[in-house]
Design an enzyme around this catalytic site. Structure first.
Site, mmCIF file in Angstrom:
data_model
loop_
_atom_site.group_PDB
_atom_site.id
_atom_site.type_symbol
_atom_site.label_atom_id
_atom_site.label_comp_id
_atom_site.label_asym_id
_atom_site.label_seq_id
_atom_site.Cartn_x
_atom_site.Cartn_y
_atom_site.Cartn_z
ATOM 1 N N ASN A 250 0.956 4.706 1.765
ATOM 2 C CA ASN A 250 0.547 5.420 3.078
ATOM 3 C C ASN A 250 0.371 6.847 2.626
ATOM 4 O O ASN A 250 1.318 7.359 2.388
ATOM 5 C CB ASN A 250 1.300 5.108 4.198
ATOM 6 N N THR B 53 0.892 -1.219 -0.079
ATOM 7 C CA THR B 53 -0.023 -0.105 -0.023
ATOM 8 C C THR B 53 0.942 1.302 0.141
ATOM 9 O O THR B 53 1.944 1.299 0.425
ATOM 10 C CB THR B 53 -1.006 0.205 1.232
ATOM 11 N N GLU C 236 -4.334 4.205 3.383
ATOM 12 C CA GLU C 236 -3.639 3.457 2.674
ATOM 13 C C GLU C 236 -4.130 2.906 1.393
ATOM 14 O O GLU C 236 -5.150 2.245 1.535
ATOM 15 C CB GLU C 236 -3.065 2.051 3.550
#
Length: 312
Positions: free
Chosen positions: A209, A207, A256
């Site tokens: 962030n 992911t 995320e």
């Protein structure tokens, strides 16, 4: 091309048509007013200007730091630019400025600074010290200083007032579809990609962030969402989690995004993420494996929505 900057640095090269307000959300009601402003500017060969105040007056006068806004200034500028506005000018709102008389505001800012030829304003707009001047005073000043005043109808004003409140409520409840309908475009989050704990990578769902620097930005209800973003000029789709990651004992809010079929590094990149649909609420799963199974379902759900174009 809309330019957002402090009014102090603005140099008027031609007369202007101006409207005044927060325009938070730049939703469908606002867009009607902005289009009128832009049309008028083209017709009369004027600069189209929205004059706004920041910080929000309530933050300054009522010490209301909890107020959350639908857009950051940059997001507002981005949306207004797409409608064709010339300038979004920001006047820093201070206690001293709040004491400025209505006539001084008209003379020093509208007339001298902006070279105003026309003001498009709501019938209920109040301004000047203690907000004691109204549209009738503005019309009087217009006659004295040589500018016209056009009134925005009560219907349009109601559109504007009601929709902003409804959008905030919808986002707080996670009803992204309703919020996007009122906005006329997908709600967005803008921030910088920072390093996280790497948990997404361990789950095979790396992911990005997102760190949002503006503390006043409204964040939707915790949960999983379908999203899109423009990265290096190409539109990419994905899913985003807003929450505290309770399955892995998280305790601080994070945002995320996992993008499908995308593996380039995004660290330090400034990213604008459009939220298209809600998948589900955030919950604590019995195990990391159960969370992984849910992520597979979330991905299938998201890809199905994207493929069938059932999102804004």
């Amino acid at each position: 091309m809309s330019n957002a900057f402090n009014i102090e640095t603005y140099q008027a090269t031609k007369p202007s048509v101006v409207t005044i307000g927060t325009f938070d959300g730049v939703h469908v009601g606002h867009q009607k007013i902005v289009k009128r402003l832009v049309d008028e500017s083209k017709k009369e060969d004027l600069r189209s200007i929205i004059l706004t105040f920041f910080p929000h007056p309530r933050m300054v006068l009522q010490k209301d730091s909890n107020i959350k806004l639908i857009n950051t200034i940059e997001e507002r500028s981005f949306i207004l630019d797409s409608i064709g506005l010339d300038y979004l000018l920001i006047k820093t709102f201070t206690k001293d400025f709040s004491r400025l008389t209505a006539e001084a505001f008209v003379k020093d800012i509208l007339v001298k600074k902006l070279k105003v030829k026309k003001v498009i304003i709501g019938y209920d707009h109040r301004f000047g010290r203690n907000r004691n001047a109204d549209i009738n005073d503005l019309i009087t000043y217009g006659k004295a200083y040589g500018f016209e005043v056009e009134e925005i109808s009560v219907e349009d004003i109601n559109d504007v007032a009601v929709s902003s409140t409804k959008i905030r409520q919808a986002l707080s409840q996670g009803d992204i579809e309703k919020a996007n309908t009122f906005l006329g475009y997908p709600f967005m989050l803008s921030g910088t990609v920072v390093r996280g704990k790497g948990i997404g990578k361990q789950l095979n769902y790396p992911t990005a962030n997102l760190k949002i620097k503006e503390s006043y930005k409204l964040i939707p209800k915790h949960g999983a969402y379908v999203v899109s973003s423009k990265i290096h000029g190409a539109t990419v789709y994905g899913m985003m989690n807003i929450g505290i990651n309770p399955t892995v004992n998280g305790n601080t809010e994070s945002i995320e995004a996992h993008f499908f079929n995308f593996d380039a590094s995004l660290y330090d990149l400034d990213l604008q993420v459009a939220i298209l649909a809600r998948i589900r609420g955030e919950r604590k799963f019995e195990s990391v494996e159960a969370l992984q199974e849910q992520l597979e379902k979330d991905k299938a759900f998201s890809l199905n929505l994207i493929k069938n174009h059932t999102i804004v």
